[in-house]
Write a protein that holds these residues in place. Structure first.
Motif, PDB file in Angstrom:
ATOM      1  N   ASP A  87       0.833  -1.204   0.000  1.00 20.25           N
ATOM      2  CA  ASP A  87       0.000   0.000   0.000  1.00 20.25           C
ATOM      3  C   ASP A  87       0.869   1.257   0.000  1.00 20.25           C
ATOM      4  OD1 ASP A  87      -1.987   1.893   0.266  1.00 20.25           O
ATOM      5  OD2 ASP A  87      -2.628   1.266   2.256  1.00 20.25           O
ATOM      6  N   ASN A 116       4.101   1.561  -0.785  1.00 15.56           N
ATOM      7  CA  ASN A 116       4.901   1.644  -2.013  1.00 15.56           C
ATOM      8  C   ASN A 116       4.072   2.125  -3.199  1.00 15.56           C
ATOM      9  OD1 ASN A 116       7.261   0.756  -0.761  1.00 15.56           O
ATOM     10  ND2 ASN A 116       6.850  -1.389  -1.196  1.00 15.56           N
ATOM     11  N   THR A 117       2.831   1.685  -3.254  1.00 21.47           N
ATOM     12  CA  THR A 117       1.936   2.125  -4.328  1.00 21.47           C
ATOM     13  C   THR A 117       1.641   3.613  -4.219  1.00 21.47           C
ATOM     14  OG1 THR A 117       0.894  -0.062  -4.475  1.00 21.47           O
ATOM     15  CG2 THR A 117      -0.333   1.794  -5.379  1.00 21.47           C
ATOM     16  N   ARG A 118       1.399   4.078  -3.005  1.00 16.83           N
ATOM     17  CA  ARG A 118       1.122   5.494  -2.794  1.00 16.83           C
ATOM     18  C   ARG A 118       2.326   6.356  -3.173  1.00 16.83           C
ATOM     19  NH1 ARG A 118      -3.246   6.487   1.363  1.00 16.83           N
ATOM     20  NH2 ARG A 118      -4.215   4.458   1.759  1.00 16.83           N
ATOM     21  N   SER A 123       4.874   5.494  -5.243  1.00 12.03           N
ATOM     22  CA  SER A 123       5.153   5.411  -6.681  1.00 12.03           C
ATOM     23  C   SER A 123       4.153   6.206  -7.509  1.00 12.03           C
ATOM     24  CB  SER A 123       5.163   3.947  -7.137  1.00 12.03           C
ATOM     25  OG  SER A 123       3.889   3.351  -6.968  1.00 12.03           O
ATOM     26  N   SER A 124       2.916   6.342  -7.008  1.00 12.52           N
ATOM     27  CA  SER A 124       1.890   7.102  -7.722  1.00 12.52           C
ATOM     28  C   SER A 124       2.014   8.602  -7.491  1.00 12.52           C
ATOM     29  CB  SER A 124       0.497   6.638  -7.299  1.00 12.52           C
ATOM     30  OG  SER A 124       0.218   7.036  -5.959  1.00 12.52           O
ATOM     31  N   GLY A 125       2.789   8.971  -6.455  1.00 11.68           N
ATOM     32  CA  GLY A 125       2.964  10.381  -6.145  1.00 11.68           C
ATOM     33  C   GLY A 125       1.974  10.929  -5.146  1.00 11.68           C
ATOM     34  N   SER A 126       1.038  10.094  -4.672  1.00 15.69           N
ATOM     35  CA  SER A 126       0.070  10.579  -3.685  1.00 15.69           C
ATOM     36  C   SER A 126       0.715  10.769  -2.317  1.00 15.69           C
ATOM     37  CB  SER A 126      -1.116   9.614  -3.573  1.00 15.69           C
ATOM     38  OG  SER A 126      -0.712   8.339  -3.105  1.00 15.69           O
ATOM     39  N   SER A 137      10.751   2.888  -1.335  1.00 11.40           N
ATOM     40  CA  SER A 137      10.005   4.137  -1.153  1.00 11.40           C
ATOM     41  C   SER A 137      10.769   5.190  -0.357  1.00 11.40           C
ATOM     42  CB  SER A 137       8.664   3.851  -0.454  1.00 11.40           C
ATOM     43  OG  SER A 137       7.820   3.103  -1.295  1.00 11.40           O
TER      44      SER A 137
END
Length: 211
Positions: free
Chosen positions: A81, A83-85, A87-90, A137
């Protein structure tokens, strides 16, 4: 106000040293230059943390995310979760990864669903795993990983001598990783309090070696 310079992630922010860190962090300039990821077992029950956050400066950006540090699957889901945030820039890259959460079992022994002695897993192995999973991250130039240690690691300190019934326990505290993970002591004394304190000290010694 410029965009946050990065983010900080802290485990165990709902009590003890963790809530003390949060309170000081929110009083500092970093509360506005850095967003925060507060990792708690159950966001709905993080009452002390939520109370502290009512005093956060206007503009402090944060998210509360659930993580069960007794579960490898939960740790992996949490890391995915985050890492996804990132990588997405959020969420901006992690400037400070603060591994603060811990347990000390002095009433009886507990084991995780994976079969590990709980103190060993939460205080050591969970931190080991979470750090590796979140490295991607981290801020590659300025990121820092911070662990909360303990004076319990000085097993020859007079205060800690009370945890050991004999010198052989001290000499054998770190001998076999498999036994440590399963909570098997070479010189058990049957005292739940002392056993819990020894295991806590051992988990922090292992974490310091990892550090």
């Amino acid at each position: 106000m410029n965009s946050p310079a990065g983010s900080i992630l802290i485990t165990g922010p709902n009590g003890g040293i963790g809530i003390g860190f949060v309170s000081q962090f929110l009083k500092s300039p970093y509360a506005l230059t850095h967003s925060a990821i507060y990792a708690v077992r159950d966001p709905a029950k993080a009452t002390d943390l939520k109370a502290a956050l009512t005093k956060a400066p206007e503009g402090h950006k944060y998210v509360l995310l659930p993580i069960d540090l007794t579960s490898q699957s939960s740790i992996r889901s949490f890391a995915t979760d985050v890492n996804t945030r990132v990588s997405s820039g959020s969420v901006l890259p992690i400037s400070a990864l603060i591994l603060n959460a811990g347990v000390q079992d002095t009433a009886r022994e507990y084991f995780t669903d994976d079969g590990f002695e709980r103190t060993f897993f939460v205080n050591y192995l969970a931190n080991f795993l979470l750090t590796l999973l979140l490295l991607q991250s981290m801020d590659k130039q300025h990121g820092r990983v911070i662990y909360t240690s303990s004076t319990a690691t000085d097993i020859w300190w007079s205060v800690n001598n009370a945890y050991f019934s004999n010198e052989e326990q001290k000499k054998s505290i770190v001998t076999d990783c498999e036994k440590i993970a399963k909570g098997i002591e070479e010189y058990p004394d049957g005292n739940a309090v002392k056993t819990g304190q020894r295991r806590y000290a051992l988990s922090k010694i292992l974490m310091e070696a990892w550090m």
